[in-house]
Motif scaffolding. Structure first.
Motif, PDB file in Angstrom:
ATOM      1  N   ARG A 246       0.710  -1.569   0.368  1.00  0.00           N
ATOM      2  CA  ARG A 246      -0.369  -0.173   0.319  1.00  0.00           C
ATOM      3  C   ARG A 246       0.840   1.457  -0.343  1.00  0.00           C
ATOM      4  N   GLU A 247       2.049   1.286   1.095  1.00  0.00           N
ATOM      5  CA  GLU A 247       3.198   2.711   0.905  1.00  0.00           C
ATOM      6  C   GLU A 247       3.792   2.695  -0.047  1.00  0.00           C
ATOM      7  N   ARG A 248       3.563   1.674  -0.957  1.00  0.00           N
ATOM      8  CA  ARG A 248       4.487   1.742  -3.021  1.00  0.00           C
ATOM      9  C   ARG A 248       4.182   1.555  -3.808  1.00  0.00           C
ATOM     10  N   ARG A 249       2.859   1.684  -3.212  1.00  0.00           N
ATOM     11  CA  ARG A 249       1.254   1.918  -4.845  1.00  0.00           C
ATOM     12  C   ARG A 249       1.890   3.014  -5.740  1.00  0.00           C
ATOM     13  N   HIS A 250       2.314   3.884  -5.715  1.00  0.00           N
ATOM     14  CA  HIS A 250       2.614   4.807  -6.461  1.00  0.00           C
ATOM     15  C   HIS A 250       4.021   4.180  -7.719  1.00  0.00           C
ATOM     16  N   GLU A 251       4.900   3.458  -6.552  1.00  0.00           N
ATOM     17  CA  GLU A 251       5.930   2.778  -7.523  1.00  0.00           C
ATOM     18  C   GLU A 251       5.583   1.984  -8.757  1.00  0.00           C
ATOM     19  N   ILE A 252       4.662   1.075  -8.062  1.00  0.00           N
ATOM     20  CA  ILE A 252       3.923   0.313  -8.636  1.00  0.00           C
ATOM     21  C   ILE A 252       2.643   0.404  -9.600  1.00  0.00           C
ATOM     22  N   GLY A 253       2.232   1.494  -9.270  1.00  0.00           N
ATOM     23  CA  GLY A 253       1.419   1.783 -10.842  1.00  0.00           C
ATOM     24  C   GLY A 253       2.194   2.041 -11.615  1.00  0.00           C
ATOM     25  N   VAL A 254       3.391   3.400 -11.366  1.00  0.00           N
ATOM     26  CA  VAL A 254       4.888   3.400 -12.581  1.00  0.00           C
ATOM     27  C   VAL A 254       5.175   2.671 -13.116  1.00  0.00           C
ATOM     28  N   LEU A 255       5.571   1.666 -12.645  1.00  0.00           N
ATOM     29  CA  LEU A 255       5.899   0.449 -12.566  1.00  0.00           C
ATOM     30  C   LEU A 255       5.195  -0.346 -13.959  1.00  0.00           C
ATOM     31  N   MET A 256       3.577  -0.345 -13.844  1.00  0.00           N
ATOM     32  CA  MET A 256       2.549  -1.063 -14.824  1.00  0.00           C
ATOM     33  C   MET A 256       2.879  -0.585 -15.745  1.00  0.00           C
ATOM     34  N   ALA A 257       2.839   1.448 -15.670  1.00  0.00           N
ATOM     35  CA  ALA A 257       2.213   2.109 -16.595  1.00  0.00           C
ATOM     36  C   ALA A 257       3.624   2.279 -17.345  1.00  0.00           C
ATOM     37  N   LEU A 258       4.655   1.830 -17.282  1.00  0.00           N
ATOM     38  CA  LEU A 258       5.594   1.924 -18.341  1.00  0.00           C
ATOM     39  C   LEU A 258       5.775   0.781 -18.902  1.00  0.00           C
ATOM     40  N   GLY A 259       4.811  -0.174 -18.257  1.00  0.00           N
ATOM     41  CA  GLY A 259       5.131  -1.763 -19.272  1.00  0.00           C
ATOM     42  C   GLY A 259       5.537  -2.543 -19.060  1.00  0.00           C
ATOM     43  N   GLU A 260       5.884  -2.705 -17.524  1.00  0.00           N
ATOM     44  CA  GLU A 260       6.319  -4.617 -16.315  1.00  0.00           C
ATOM     45  C   GLU A 260       5.716  -5.198 -16.216  1.00  0.00           C
ATOM     46  N   SER A 261       5.899  -5.692 -16.237  1.00  0.00           N
ATOM     47  CA  SER A 261       4.248  -7.240 -15.927  1.00  0.00           C
ATOM     48  C   SER A 261       3.965  -7.448 -14.891  1.00  0.00           C
ATOM     49  N   LYS A 262       2.946  -7.520 -14.712  1.00  0.00           N
ATOM     50  CA  LYS A 262       2.926  -7.905 -13.008  1.00  0.00           C
ATOM     51  C   LYS A 262       3.286  -8.923 -12.301  1.00  0.00           C
ATOM     52  N   PHE A 263       3.657  -9.660 -13.095  1.00  0.00           N
ATOM     53  CA  PHE A 263       4.721 -10.980 -12.748  1.00  0.00           C
ATOM     54  C   PHE A 263       5.651 -10.359 -12.535  1.00  0.00           C
ATOM     55  N   LYS A 264       6.948  -9.751 -13.272  1.00  0.00           N
ATOM     56  CA  LYS A 264       7.703  -9.038 -12.165  1.00  0.00           C
ATOM     57  C   LYS A 264       8.175  -8.419 -11.583  1.00  0.00           C
ATOM     58  N   ILE A 265       6.977  -7.650 -11.342  1.00  0.00           N
ATOM     59  CA  ILE A 265       6.190  -7.205 -10.184  1.00  0.00           C
ATOM     60  C   ILE A 265       6.064  -7.961  -8.883  1.00  0.00           C
ATOM     61  N   VAL A 266       5.287  -9.007  -8.917  1.00  0.00           N
ATOM     62  CA  VAL A 266       5.397  -9.813  -7.734  1.00  0.00           C
ATOM     63  C   VAL A 266       6.563 -10.998  -8.013  1.00  0.00           C
ATOM     64  N   LEU A 267       7.392 -11.314  -8.333  1.00  0.00           N
ATOM     65  CA  LEU A 267       8.706 -11.535  -8.763  1.00  0.00           C
ATOM     66  C   LEU A 267      10.153 -10.696  -7.374  1.00  0.00           C
ATOM     67  N   GLN A 268       9.890  -9.060  -8.172  1.00  0.00           N
ATOM     68  CA  GLN A 268      10.563  -8.317  -7.393  1.00  0.00           C
ATOM     69  C   GLN A 268       9.859  -8.551  -5.836  1.00  0.00           C
ATOM     70  N   LEU A 269       9.151  -8.292  -5.605  1.00  0.00           N
ATOM     71  CA  LEU A 269       8.911  -8.037  -3.954  1.00  0.00           C
ATOM     72  C   LEU A 269       9.435  -9.952  -3.433  1.00  0.00           C
ATOM     73  N   PHE A 270       8.833 -10.961  -3.678  1.00  0.00           N
ATOM     74  CA  PHE A 270       9.225 -12.346  -3.886  1.00  0.00           C
ATOM     75  C   PHE A 270      10.464 -12.380  -3.808  1.00  0.00           C
ATOM     76  N   SER A 271      11.636 -11.545  -4.040  1.00  0.00           N
ATOM     77  CA  SER A 271      13.062 -11.322  -4.035  1.00  0.00           C
ATOM     78  C   SER A 271      13.489 -10.358  -3.268  1.00  0.00           C
ATOM     79  N   GLU A 272      12.502  -9.482  -2.602  1.00  0.00           N
ATOM     80  CA  GLU A 272      13.448  -9.154  -1.706  1.00  0.00           C
ATOM     81  C   GLU A 272      12.711 -10.082  -0.509  1.00  0.00           C
TER      82      GLU A 272
END
Length: 490
Positions: free
Chosen positions: A340-366
């Motif tokens: 929730r605190e990273r909504r803007h970061e996630i929204g920007v990544l998705m707007a730039l065309g980053e896939s949801k799967f890779k964003i999930v993998l980023q969170l998982f990697s962290e």
């Protein structure tokens, strides 16, 4: 930018939050690991005690049938009392085990060894038995039940003292000389208790004489080859029970000679090589004996002995499940708040065309990086926590089990009751449960907890499952939204 690189940058930028999540995950992993290693240690302790104690099957007279036969004789005696007022009271007759039959059973498969037990009652001749005073009166002499033909010395005949339950459990300890061995067959060699030796100035190499208790008394000269010390040397059976120090050990053949029957013994204890084949052995052995005899297994004793470990194992399993579920919920909540605190970061990544799967993998990697660090911390602290919790659990469960067994009268009475002459059980036979508990008590009360590669692998797998569920549960509400919707809500 690669999602793994983004995960590393985020962790370094938010070092305080990373440390907090690491501490939370470490606490979860420590308690999960504690449960795993306690559970593993309980299983190992159970198997170790089972292999060490071994499974035994005792062949002896069926007491229930003997008493039923006695009651039947008493009934017949009562019905004929009108015609004969001098009818003798019925007496219980305990059949003896024929040595030939015992040897046939010993020849069956799955027998690792066997121990003959025989008993007889004699009177001291030329020396004095140890007497025990009692405030309730009574002389302290005489056999079990005050039988008129019971002497003041109990002869416990065995194959070897090393295999006798009291010596195996170290309740009795040889202090001088050697114990009875197979080489003492058909000899008059004996092992006497230290108090009896001290009160009569006897030592290894001395000779003593005993007399049979029948009218035509016979005298036997015995050679003292050893002196043993009993941990409990005071009478435990009341005023009519002889002091345990008056029990002398001989080879079973001498007890048979005193009884006038050298072809039989009171009981035989068979030690099995494979506990799982106990029922098969018992089934085969029953075909070789009559209905007057019974085969008693040590499985009930072993079940009571293992009860603390079973309880600890069950509790450890519950720890793993409860902490695992609670950890998943906690990490899921943390992930939700973090996303929730990273909504803007996630929204920007998705707007730039980053896939949801890779964003999930980023969170998982962290969280995976945090998990690896937490596993290192857990590996250091988990063993101490597991050891402390394990010792406390075993202590509580063992105390509870001992209280239950004592309250139920488990294991029978004192030494003389199981070692008396006549029809009573031979020394050690009546206390199999108690001595087994004593012999294996140190094994079940000593839970050796240590971290193994298998335990860490199980913990790592469970940790991966926890963070995977946490990431999916925490990110699903956000990823259901479109990038425009996410950014417009900022």
């Amino acid at each position: 930018m690669d999602f793994i690189k983004r995960a590393g940058l985020y962790l370094r930028q938010k070092i305080g939050r990373t440390a907090l999540i690491t501490l939370v995950m470490s606490a979860i992993m420590i308690f999960v690991l504690a449960g795993i290693i306690i559970q593993s240690a309980a299983i190992q302790a159970t198997n170790s005690a089972k292999n060490s104690a071994g499974t035994t099957v005792t062949l002896s007279a069926d007491r229930e049938k003997a008493f039923a036969s006695m009651r039947k004789s008493q009934s017949s005696s009562s019905s004929s009392s009108s015609s004969s007022s001098n009818a003798a009271p019925a007496a219980i007759t305990m059949p003896s085990v024929k040595i030939k039959t015992a040897e046939k059973i010993a020849a069956l498969s799955n027998v690792a060894g066997y121990q003959y037990s025989n008993s007889a009652s004699v009177n001291a001749s030329g020396f004095s038995a140890v007497t025990t005073s009692s405030s309730s009166g009574g002389g302290g002499q005489g056999g079990f039940g005050g039988s008129s033909n019971s002497g003041d010395i109990t002869i416990s005949g065995v194959s070897t003292t090393a295999a006798e339950t009291n010596f195996k459990s170290k309740s009795y300890k040889i202090t001088s000389g050697r114990g009875i061995t197979a080489a003492d067959k058909n000899t008059n060699n004996v092992v006497i208790e230290s108090e009896l030796a001290t009160s009569n100035s006897l030592k290894v190499g001395s000779t003593i004489k005993v007399k049979t208790t029948d009218d035509d008394a016979k005298t036997y000269t015995l050679n003292v080859v050893s002196i043993y010390k009993a941990k409990t040397s005071s009478s435990q059976g009341g005023p009519n029970m002889s002091d345990p120090s008056n029990t002398i050990y001989t080879n079973y053949t001498f007890a048979g000679t005193v009884n006038g029957d050298t072809t039989s013994v009171t009981s035989v204890v068979y030690t099995l090589t494979d506990s799982s084949k106990e029922k098969a052995f018992t089934k085969q052995a029953k075909k070789l004996i009559s209905s007057s005899f019974s085969l008693t297994s040590s499985s009930e004793t072993y079940a009571l002995l293992m009860k603390p470990m079973k309880n600890v194992q069950s509790f450890a399993n519950k720890i793993v499940w409860i902490v695992g579920i609670a950890g998943t919920i906690i990490l899921a909540l943390i992930t939700v708040l973090m996303i929730r605190e990273r909504r803007h970061e996630i929204g920007v990544l998705m707007a730039l065309g980053e896939s949801k799967f890779k964003i999930v993998l980023q969170l998982f990697s962290e969280l995976f990086a945090v998990l690896v660090l937490s596993l290192v911390i857990t590996g250091v602290a988990g063993n101490f926590v597991g050891s402390a919790v394990g010792k406390q659990l075993v202590s509580q469960q063992t105390t509870a089990t001992q209280s239950t067994s004592t309250g139920a009268g488990f294991g029978g009475g004192g030494g003389q009751q199981s070692g008396g002459g006549g029809g009573s059980a031979p020394s050690g036979a009546g206390r199999s449960g108690q001595t087994s508990m004593t012999a294996s008590g140190s094994q079940v009360s000593n839970l050796k907890t240590k971290i193994s590669a298998k335990s860490m692998a199980e913990l790592g797998g469970l940790g991966l499952g926890i963070i995977a569920i946490a990431v999916v549960a925490g990110s699903t509400p956000i990823f259901r939204l479109k990038p425009k919707k996410i950014l417009s809500n900022e």
